[in-house]
Design an enzyme around this catalytic site. Structure first.
Site, short mmCIF file in Angstrom:
data_model
loop_
_atom_site.label_atom_id
_atom_site.label_comp_id
_atom_site.label_asym_id
_atom_site.label_seq_id
_atom_site.Cartn_x
_atom_site.Cartn_y
_atom_site.Cartn_z
N GLU A 428 0.85 -1.34 -0.10
CA GLU A 428 0.03 -0.14 -0.01
C GLU A 428 0.98 1.16 0.19
O GLU A 428 1.59 1.44 1.05
CB GLU A 428 -0.87 -0.22 1.22
N ASP A 505 -4.60 -0.57 9.78
CA ASP A 505 -5.60 0.38 10.39
C ASP A 505 -6.76 0.11 9.43
O ASP A 505 -6.93 -0.82 8.44
CB ASP A 505 -5.08 1.60 10.38
N ASP A 507 -8.15 2.17 6.87
CA ASP A 507 -7.77 1.96 5.68
C ASP A 507 -6.94 0.92 4.81
O ASP A 507 -7.47 0.54 3.68
CB ASP A 507 -6.79 3.49 5.31
#
Ligand code: 0RA
Length: 642
Positions: A428, A505, A507
């Site tokens: 990510e 988390d 996201d």
């Protein structure tokens, strides 16, 4: 207690010894799957009793110590002396391999394939089992340790009811996982309730209490069977037709039940069962269904001039876009084939299903012309869209072949070319991607950073999927492509471990889910082959002076604080909550998350294809309310980020 139980069962003990020596051969594995398999095996026997028309209620209890109790209200396993064996029939069932259905030849026994190894396997792999049989006014019991009877079947009192109660504690010497998952058992019992309408299945979890102090429990019951299963799976999709097609028929000893309905999505959802076993690899029953569907719809459309103006060629797949279908057949002697033995091989079943399904669908179309029109219009749209998608796909694949290496510019490839030792990390964000590049072992670890949230493939039309930059990069990095029939070609797959690495988390979980949705919808074979993994970065760094410890959950964190504080002041111990991969340097990321020696990778598997499909459509589809409900009941980060 008497443990030396007579000499005449030495033979039997040897049989069960074989199960203990090679448990995986009998139940698949000795981890999570195998552990749950034990429950299915016992429940299957009660289901058989229900199918024979003698049992209505089955109750499964997860006890506090993770032992399982299964109770049914059937006739009770016979306890009389079995003539040939000279011992109680109950004892024979519990201690002889494959002795399951031998006493009731007249009845229609459906277990087989994956399950159907017999309850004696459960006995062999349990440190303790107790069976209680209630029948003909009396109550009997026998107990076993690792498959060996502790005493002969004995009468222990009177009873007004009849039934069988089995309690088993899986052997810690055998299993690597001993904790039962409520959700996994619930999904299977729910599935069984739809597949066997009229049976009431209850799951009770004694390990956990609700707000009033009662154990968690749920009852699964379906009066309607498969049409209700379709409605359940499609709860968060918009139906295209109002009435599901439903048919039930027996032919040549094969019982066929089918239910299906079209919805407005682009996904094909065909789930099939043979004798209650999910045939994830399909087989002859599915072929029969597909053939009848294609042929009947095509005939109807042509007879009514509905294909006249269509330019695109219409393929079999076009008839299944937006289709949710359940096919359940009961076959007396099923032949299972394929890699996971979940593909029906009996060739006669194709014709049987086809001949049952064809006339039923024709009747439906004639009786529901409005529905028929909507279905055919959807098929035409699918064929047109498929052509656009094919072009978009070919563009990705051609580009792949033309640009020299054919690899995306953002990929930091590894030097090894041996796929089975190579790993691709999908990371990510560019910044974490950069850290991962520094931290990795470049010989076998490749890094592909993904920018932000990748496209939600659940909502996108297929040709849009191939136009998406991040998705193009994934295809090109992996080196896979779809053939003309959209079957994924994995001959050139460049990595056998594909690791999704996102922040720990909300996201990050969302991005992980988007990537998983992509693999589930577009590259399911990679999941089925066990190539897809999720990295588990730590949540905390606990530190005092030069000493430190990474922690993955609250308990570890508390223990680490205790340990590092020693006799001293706990407030001197620092706790860092890692909100993202970006807060770690390259060395920390390697140590905690990437180093094969120390990391934990969670392998992605599909326990239940139907349930996985439903969850992806709930999480990623249009309906907000059920999504919120699902997230609220399953959220992992609810209290961490609050
Ligand atoms: C064979 C014969 C009979 C009962 C059963 C099997 C039976 C097996 C299981 C396993 C779990 N629950 C079960 N309930 C029944 C009875 C034959 C008779 O009573 O005549």
């Amino acid at each position: 207690m008497q443990t030396n139980y007579g000499a005449d069962n030495i033979q039997v003990l040897e049989g069960l010894e074989a199960v203990r020596k090679r448990p995986a051969m009998y139940i698949g594995d000795i981890g999570f799957k195998g552990l749950h398999h034990l429950v299915y095996e016992v429940v299957d026997n009660s289901i058989d009793e229900a199918m024979a028309g003698h049992c209505k209620n089955i109750e499964v209890i997860i006890n506090k110590n993770n032992a399982i109790t299964v109770t049914d209200d059937g006739r009770g396993i016979p306890v009389g002396i079995h003539k040939k064996e000279g011992r109680s029939a109950l004892e024979v069932v519990m201690t002889v391999l494959h002795a399951g259905g031998k006493f009731d030849k007249g009845s229609y026994k459906v277990s087989g394939g994956l399950h159907g190894v017999g309850v004696s396997c459960v006995n062999a792999l349990s440190e303790h089992v107790q069976v209680i049989v209630e029948r003909e006014g009396k109550k009997y019991t026998q107990e076993y340790e690792r498959g060996k009877p502790l005493y002969a079947v004995k009468e222990i009192g009177a009873s007004e009811r009849s039934g069988t109660t089995t309690t088993f504690k899986p052997d810690h010497e055998i299993f690597t996982v001993l904790q039962y998952s409520y959700d996994t058992l619930a999904a299977r019992l729910r599935e069984l309730s739809f597949l066997n309408k009229g049976i009431r299945l209850t799951l009770i979890d004694e390990r956990e209490q609700d707000d009033e102090g009662n154990p968690i429990q749920e009852t699964f019951f379906s009066a309607g069977g498969l049409p209700e299963f379709v409605a359940y799976l499609d709860a968060t999709r918009s139906p295209l037709t109002t009435v599901p097609v439903h048919l039930e028929k027996e032919k040549d000893m094969v019982a066929v039940e089918i239910a299906f309905q079209y919805n407005t999505t682009y996904n094909e959802n065909v789930h099939s069962y043979v004798n209650n076993i999910n045939t994830i690899e399909g087989g002859t029953h599915v072929s029969g269904f597909k053939r009848a569907l294609t042929r009947t719809l095509r005939q109807y459309a042509e007879a009514n001039g509905m294909f006249k103006k269509v330019k695109a060629t219409i393929s079999g797949d076009d008839f299944r876009e937006g289709l949710t279908a359940l096919i359940s057949v009961k076959v007396p002697e099923p032949q299972f084939e394929g890699q996971t033995k979940t593909k029906l091989g009996n060739s006669e079943v194709t014709g049987i299903v086809e001949s049952v399904m064809g006339p039923a669908l024709t009747a439906y179309l004639e009786e529901n012309p409005k529905e028929a029109k909507r279905i055919i219009e959807k098929v035409i749209l699918a064929a047109t869209a498929r052509q656009a998608a094919r072009k978009a796909r070919e563009l990705v694949q051609r580009k792949n072949a033309l640009t020299g290496s054919g690899l995306p510019g953002k990929l930091a490839d590894c030097s090894s070319k041996k796929a089975d030792e190579c790993e691709l990390f999908l990371v990510e964000g560019d910044s974490a991607g950069g850290t991962a590049k520094q931290g990795r072992e470049r010989m076998f670890q490749a890094i592909l950073p993904l920018r932000g949230k990748i496209l939600n493939v659940e909502k996108a039309m297929e040709h849009k999927i191939y136009a998406n930059e991040e998705i193009k990069n994934i295809y090109q990095a992996l080196g896979v492509f779809h053939d003309e029939n959209k079957v994924l070609n994995t001959n050139k797959l460049r990595y056998h471990k594909i690791v999704i690495m996102c922040d720990a988390d909300v996201d990050g979980s969302h991005i992980t889910t988007l990537i998983l949705t992509f693999f589930f919808r577009q590259m399911k074979t990679l999941i089925e082959n066990g190539y897809i993994y999720i990295a588990t970065p730590p949540l905390y760094l606990v530190k005092k002076g030069k000493k430190f410890q990474y922690c993955w959950n609250e308990e570890q964190r508390e223990a680490a604080v205790e340990r590092l504080a020693g006799d001293g002041d706990k407030s001197k111990v620092g706790i860092q909550r890692y909100k993202g991969l970006g807060e770690m340097n390259a060395e920390q990321l390697w140590d905690t998350t990437m180093d094969p020696q120390t990391r934990t990778l969670r392998q992605v598997t599909i326990e239940s294809a139907a349930e996985a499909d439903r969850i992806f459509s709930t999480l990623m589809g249009d309906d907000v309310v059920p999504r919120r409900a699902f997230i609220e009941s399953h959220a992992k980060y609810a209290n961490i980020d609050a």
